[in-house]
Design an enzyme around this catalytic site. Structure first.
Site, PDB file in Angstrom:
ATOM      1  CG  ASN A 137      -7.169  -4.894   6.233  1.00 32.95           C
ATOM      2  OD1 ASN A 137      -6.217  -5.753   5.888  1.00 32.95           O
ATOM      3  ND2 ASN A 137      -8.094  -4.619   5.878  1.00 32.95           N
ATOM      4  CG  HIS A 184      -9.839  -2.568   1.628  1.00 33.15           C
ATOM      5  ND1 HIS A 184     -10.365  -3.759   1.561  1.00 33.15           N
ATOM      6  CD2 HIS A 184     -10.472  -1.940   0.769  1.00 33.15           C
ATOM      7  CE1 HIS A 184     -11.372  -3.845   1.057  1.00 33.15           C
ATOM      8  NE2 HIS A 184     -11.656  -2.604   0.428  1.00 33.15           N
ATOM      9  CB  SER A 215      -7.139   2.461   2.194  1.00 30.44           C
ATOM     10  OG  SER A 215      -7.843   3.077   1.124  1.00 30.44           O
ATOM     11  CG  ASP A 245     -12.553  -3.536   4.585  1.00 30.91           C
ATOM     12  OD1 ASP A 245     -11.746  -3.926   5.048  1.00 30.91           O
ATOM     13  OD2 ASP A 245     -13.266  -4.147   3.720  1.00 30.91           O
ATOM     14  CD  GLU A 268      -2.577  -3.913  -1.940  1.00 32.22           C
ATOM     15  OE1 GLU A 268      -2.189  -4.911  -0.993  1.00 32.22           O
ATOM     16  OE2 GLU A 268      -3.510  -4.173  -2.693  1.00 32.22           O
TER      17      GLU A 268
HETATM   18  C1  GAR Z   1      -3.927  -7.479  -1.541  1.00 34.03           C
HETATM   19  O1  GAR Z   1      -4.303  -6.799  -2.702  1.00 34.03           O
HETATM   20  C2  GAR Z   1      -4.515  -6.900  -0.356  1.00 34.03           C
HETATM   21  O2  GAR Z   1      -4.973  -5.633  -0.264  1.00 34.03           O
HETATM   22  C3  GAR Z   1      -5.805  -7.742  -0.409  1.00 34.03           C
HETATM   23  O3  GAR Z   1      -5.525  -9.119  -0.810  1.00 34.03           O
HETATM   24  C4  GAR Z   1      -4.385  -9.067  -1.562  1.00 34.03           C
HETATM   25  C5  GAR Z   1      -3.242  -9.846  -0.976  1.00 34.03           C
HETATM   26  O4  GAR Z   1      -2.126  -9.879  -1.450  1.00 34.03           O
HETATM   27  N1  GAR Z   1      -6.494  -7.781   0.977  1.00 34.03           N
HETATM   28  C6  GAR Z   1      -7.954  -7.763   0.881  1.00 34.03           C
HETATM   29  O5  GAR Z   1      -8.648  -7.737   0.111  1.00 34.03           O
HETATM   30  C7  GAR Z   1      -8.345  -7.634   2.426  1.00 34.03           C
HETATM   31  N2  GAR Z   1     -10.019  -7.645   2.389  1.00 34.03           N
HETATM   32  P1  GAR Z   1      -1.137 -10.499  -1.102  1.00 34.03           P
HETATM   33  O6  GAR Z   1      -1.104 -12.203  -0.377  1.00 34.03           O
HETATM   34  O7  GAR Z   1       0.122 -10.817  -2.157  1.00 34.03           O
HETATM   35  O8  GAR Z   1      -0.275  -9.706   0.136  1.00 34.03           O
END
Ligand code: GAR
Length: 192
Positions: free
Chosen positions: A112, A114, A141, A150, A179
């Site tokens: 995952n 995060h 992360s 998490d 990310e």
């Molecule tokens: C990202 O920032 C990811 O890290 C977060 O949601 C966003 C998705 O962006 N994930 C979480 O919060 C999981 N708990 P994306 O749809 O543009 O990839």
């Protein structure tokens, strides 16, 4: 994580719930020669996930499941993943919690991304927490998924500086940019 043998690529499924910028980035990564993965399927818990369009654009199969009815749905997904010989699950902005049973069946093969420097700020609203606490750094992360939210072993992290000018939007943007660098690095790390 199992090691790669020869030229065979790891069949991968990406789970999403929203915009899908990480999915888009993983698709791009999967197409380069040195990528250990091939994305065979995209799963979303909602038809509204904008990211599903990246699956369509790239001719990747997509499936939508209503995760409210957890057990049956998850068992159906497990059957599909088995049939397709899926060996890695990448959660990328997937906002549902997978059951203990599902995670056990794919133990060590679910990762995952995060938006915080875990173990700091598990769960939601990570950027808000970092700004409210006047943290000097935020980040992201990639970690293994276990039944504790998490909390699985961290594979890789990237830091970003939080300045006095930052707000939720600017911080989220900065972190997301990292990310997109981090997820491919983490995937390469686990298969090397
Ligand atoms: C990202 O920032 C990811 O890290 C977060 O949601 C966003 C998705 O962006 N994930 C979480 O919060 C999981 N708990 P994306 O749809 O543009 O990839």
């Amino acid at each position: 994580m199992e090691k790669l043998t020869g030229l065979e690529k790891i069949k991968t499924v990406v789970f999403i719930s929203g915009t899908g910028s990480n999915l888009k980035n993983l698709i791009k990564f999967s197409k380069i020669k040195k990528s250990p993965i091939i994305i065979e399927l995209v799963i979303s818990n909602t038809i509204k996930a904008k990211g599903l369009s990246y699956a369509v654009q790239n001719n990747i199969e997509k499936q939508i499941f209503n995760f409210e009815n957890n057990n049956t749905i998850e068992n159906n997904i497990l059957k599909i993943l088995k049939k397709k010989n899926i060996r890695l699950i990448c959660l990328a902005g997937f906002m549902k919690i997978l059951s203990k049973n599902f995670i056990k069946k794919f133990d060590g093969k679910i990762i995952n991304i995060h938006p915080s420097l875990l173990p700091k700020y598990k769960g939601l609203h990570t950027h808000k927490k970092a700004i409210n606490n006047k943290d000097k750094f935020g980040g992201c992360s990639v970690h293994y998924v276990t039944s504790k939210l998490d909390s699985g072993k961290i594979i890789a992290q990237k830091k970003v500086k939080i300045t006095a000018k930052d707000n939720l939007t600017s911080l989220a943007k900065k972190v997301l940019r990292q990310e997109h660098k981090l997820y491919p690095i983490a995937i390469q790390k686990i298969f090397n």
